[in-house]
Design a protein around this motif. Structure first.
Motif, short mmCIF file in Angstrom:
data_model
loop_
_atom_site.label_atom_id
_atom_site.label_comp_id
_atom_site.label_asym_id
_atom_site.label_seq_id
_atom_site.Cartn_x
_atom_site.Cartn_y
_atom_site.Cartn_z
N HIS A 19 0.85 -1.18 0.00
CA HIS A 19 0.00 0.00 0.00
C HIS A 19 0.89 1.24 0.00
O HIS A 19 1.78 1.36 0.83
CB HIS A 19 -0.91 0.02 1.23
N PHE A 20 0.61 2.14 -0.94
CA PHE A 20 1.34 3.39 -1.04
C PHE A 20 0.35 4.53 -0.92
O PHE A 20 -0.72 4.50 -1.53
CB PHE A 20 2.06 3.49 -2.39
N VAL A 21 0.69 5.54 -0.14
CA VAL A 21 -0.10 6.76 -0.05
C VAL A 21 0.75 7.86 -0.67
O VAL A 21 1.89 8.08 -0.25
CB VAL A 21 -0.48 7.10 1.41
N VAL A 22 0.19 8.52 -1.67
CA VAL A 22 0.92 9.52 -2.44
C VAL A 22 0.22 10.87 -2.29
O VAL A 22 -1.01 10.94 -2.38
CB VAL A 22 0.97 9.11 -3.93
N HIS A 23 0.98 11.91 -2.07
CA HIS A 23 0.43 13.27 -2.04
C HIS A 23 0.37 13.77 -3.48
O HIS A 23 1.36 13.68 -4.20
CB HIS A 23 1.31 14.18 -1.18
N LEU A 24 -0.77 14.25 -3.92
CA LEU A 24 -0.97 14.60 -5.31
C LEU A 24 -0.41 15.96 -5.70
O LEU A 24 -0.25 16.25 -6.87
CB LEU A 24 -2.46 14.55 -5.64
N GLU A 25 -0.13 16.80 -4.73
CA GLU A 25 0.40 18.12 -5.03
C GLU A 25 1.79 18.25 -4.40
O GLU A 25 2.37 17.28 -3.96
CB GLU A 25 -0.55 19.19 -4.48
N ASP A 26 2.30 19.45 -4.38
CA ASP A 26 3.61 19.70 -3.79
C ASP A 26 3.52 19.51 -2.29
O ASP A 26 2.50 19.78 -1.71
CB ASP A 26 4.02 21.13 -4.13
N PRO A 27 4.47 19.03 -1.59
CA PRO A 27 5.78 18.54 -2.03
C PRO A 27 5.69 17.07 -2.39
O PRO A 27 4.98 16.32 -1.75
CB PRO A 27 6.66 18.76 -0.81
N ARG A 28 6.41 16.65 -3.35
CA ARG A 28 6.37 15.26 -3.82
C ARG A 28 6.66 14.33 -2.65
O ARG A 28 7.80 14.17 -2.23
CB ARG A 28 7.40 15.10 -4.93
N PHE A 29 5.62 13.72 -2.14
CA PHE A 29 5.67 12.96 -0.89
C PHE A 29 4.94 11.64 -1.10
O PHE A 29 3.86 11.61 -1.66
CB PHE A 29 4.97 13.77 0.20
#
Length: 93
Positions: A19-29
């Motif tokens: 499972h990966f949780v990705v932030h869709l905006e800045d900062p690339r997280f």
């Protein structure tokens, strides 16, 4: 923090899921989590396996700590029952 800025990606392989949780905006997280089997619902806020953030000589530790907490909350919420389409349209979600 707005949980709508996150996306959970689930990949299956080798009999296990990641499972990966990705932030869709800045900062690339992004974070890799596994469900917490010790939690009452067997998911909890997840156990952090990996955190990916951009290199920074200044270090925005406060911002990243807020993102980590929000990502864990999003991970927990992403396993809840989906909202019916009619309600989502009414709420404009």
């Amino acid at each position: 923090m707005d949980l709508g800025n996150f996306l959970r990606i689930e990949r299956e392989g080798g009999g296990k899921s990641k499972h990966f949780v990705v932030h869709l905006e800045d900062p690339r997280f992004s974070m890799e989590l596994t469900p917490d089997r010790e939690a009452p619902d067997h998911i909890g806020k997840g156990v952090i396996k990996r955190i990916c953030v951009p290199n920074s000589c200044i270090g925005n530790c406060t911002n990243y700590s807020k993102l980590i907490s929000a990502a864990q909350e999003f991970f927990k919420e992403s396993f809840s029952e989906p909202v019916p389409k009619d309600a989502a349209r009414r709420l404009q979600a």
